[in-house]
Design an enzyme around this catalytic site. Structure first.
Site, short mmCIF file in Angstrom:
data_model
loop_
_atom_site.label_atom_id
_atom_site.label_comp_id
_atom_site.label_asym_id
_atom_site.label_seq_id
_atom_site.Cartn_x
_atom_site.Cartn_y
_atom_site.Cartn_z
N GLU A 250 0.81 -1.23 0.00
CA GLU A 250 0.00 0.00 0.00
C GLU A 250 0.84 1.28 0.00
OE1 GLU A 250 -2.83 -0.27 3.19
OE2 GLU A 250 -3.52 -2.25 2.57
N GLU A 357 -5.91 -11.05 -0.71
CA GLU A 357 -6.65 -10.83 0.54
C GLU A 357 -8.15 -10.86 0.27
OE1 GLU A 357 -5.23 -7.47 2.82
OE2 GLU A 357 -3.21 -7.67 1.98
#
Length: 445
Positions: A250, A357
């Site tokens: 991220e 995820e």
């Protein structure tokens, strides 16, 4: 004379009547269709098929749970169909269904076809990891959730695990110069003992940075040396046991696509990403190295920024093997076409793609207090779709499809969004949901 005229009038009326009635002779003759056995049978649907009939303009199908058609499945009584097949959906599992078909041309109906019997069924008892023959099927673990039913399901269904949060920086390196390997070692040992692939998550993430690094008092050069030591120490410790790492997680902002203003960016600039990948490769020449991020299937600016960053890394000979799509999505978002288009851009770059995820929110608008049958089937359809999309990419570009949680009541989403949801494959009692079977169906497509 008057009587003769009346007779002639009656004869004329009869002739006209016969002439008008002669049109009935041209009314189409319709044979009964030949109904075929159902195909594409799943837990909640099947496809009814039949052989077309000459002169038929359309067909009518009846579907019932009674072989005498004394009642009908909702929406499937004399249902008009223009094709010679129809998907019959929203059905109950493990239930016998009966269907018959008629041909239609205007007001003319054929006789019914023979009655076809079929039974919805749970897919054959194939573990998820066996259904996915060319890539890993993963789930997350916590060091206190690797025994009992958790362990049983992990070993039966999955071929890969990821530490949910215990292999991140704030857990493994909580104090300067003081590593804590307690929980990460337990997870690594579990993977090795149970012959499970282990994906490392994540070396660098702005949300798992310990306070002492956020408030680091040394120079920028000292900060960089500290970070190099951390990356190499962790990767070296688990060399040969951790098969892949999310090196950086991220690093790109939503919307703008700018670099996230993390402490790593502040201290080292955008080069920190390339340097972390190089350090990881120096520590383990065989481990697969991934960049991982979220909202890459619906946020065009962010996906473009991430791909531009990766293009820059590969142009600069930075060792990167793949990209992780976090896939925190909802039952009604994003569109399949957007997911496929984003995946193709990774394939075009000859990188591996990890759906890293995956969880699918069934209650994104908080409009349910319990999981309804209708929403459960919509969730099932989305899980099936994701499995189909991933299965369809070339084998060389596949790595793993990882579910982010074992059962609904353990999902991180409950705390994050602050309301109830059912985003995973198992309910709170470890029972398989419709979503499990949809995912399995998608893997077996």
């Amino acid at each position: 004379m008057k009587q003769l005229n009346n007779i002639l009038l009656l004869i004329l009326i009869a002739m006209v009547t016969l002439a008008c009635g002669s049109g009935d002779a041209t009314a189409p003759t319709l044979d009964a269709p030949l109904a075929l056995n159902a195909t594409d049978i799943t837990q909640n649907s099947f496809t009814a098929k039949w052989v077309g009939v000459a002169n038929a303009k359309s067909y009518q199908i009846d579907v019932s749970t009674a072989n005498n058609f004394s009642s009908f499945v909702d929406g499937f009584e004399a249902k008009s169909v223009s094709d010679v097949k129809l998907e019959v959906s929203s059905l109950d599992a493990n239930t016998d269904y009966f269907y018959r078909v008629r041909a239609v041309n205007g007001e003319t109906l054929s006789a019914n076809s023979m009655t076809i019997t079929t039974r919805t069924t749970i897919p054959e008892d194939v573990p998820l990891k066996e259904a996915a023959q060319s890539f890993f099927i993963g789930n997350v673990v916590q060091s206190n959730r690797m025994t009992g039913t958790h362990k049983e399901i992990l070993n039966r269904e999955y071929s890969s695990i990821t530490a949910e949060y215990e292999m991140k920086m704030n857990i493994m390196y909580p104090y300067e110069g003081a590593y804590d390997w307690t929980r990460s070692d337990a997870i690594v040992d579990f993977a090795v003992t149970n012959n499970l692939n282990l994906h490392g998550h994540a070396l660098i993430w702005h949300n798992s940075t310990p306070d002492w690094i956020e408030n680091y008092t040394g120079t920028d050069a000292e900060f960089e040396a500290m970070l190099e030591d951390y990356v190499k120490t962790v990767v070296t410790r688990y060399k040969g046991k951790v098969k892949s790492w999310d090196v950086v997680n991220e690093a790109i902002e939503d919307g703008s696509g700018d670099y996230r203003n993390s402490v790593f960016y502040q201290r080292m600039g955008a080069d920190y990403i390339a340097k972390c990948f190089k350090w990881a490769r120096e520590a383990d020449e065989d481990v697969l190295l991934f960049y991982n991020d979220y909202n890459l299937c619906d946020n065009g600016n962010k996906l473009t920024a991430v791909l531009n960053m990766i293009d820059g890394l590969t142009t600069g000979n930075v060792p990167i093997n793949g990209l992780g799509f976090q896939m925190h999505i909802s039952y009604n978002w994003p569109d399949r076409s957007d997911i496929e288009a984003a995946a193709q851009k990774v394939v075009d770059r000859k990188l591996k793609l990890h759906f890293s995820e995956l969880d699918i929110r069934a209650n994104p608008n908080n409009d349910l207090t319990s999981l309804s049958s209708a929403r459960s089937l919509e969730l099932k359809a989305k899980y099936k779709e994701i499995a189909e999309v991933y299965t369809a990419i070339p084998n060389d570009n596949k790595y793993a499809l990882t579910i982010w949680g074992m059962k609904d009541n353990e999902s991180w989403l409950l705390d994050f969004w602050g309301h109830i949801d059912w985003p995973l494959l198992y309910d709170s009692n470890f029972d398989e949901k419709d979503a499990y079977y949809g995912f399995l169906e998608g893997l077996m497509k």
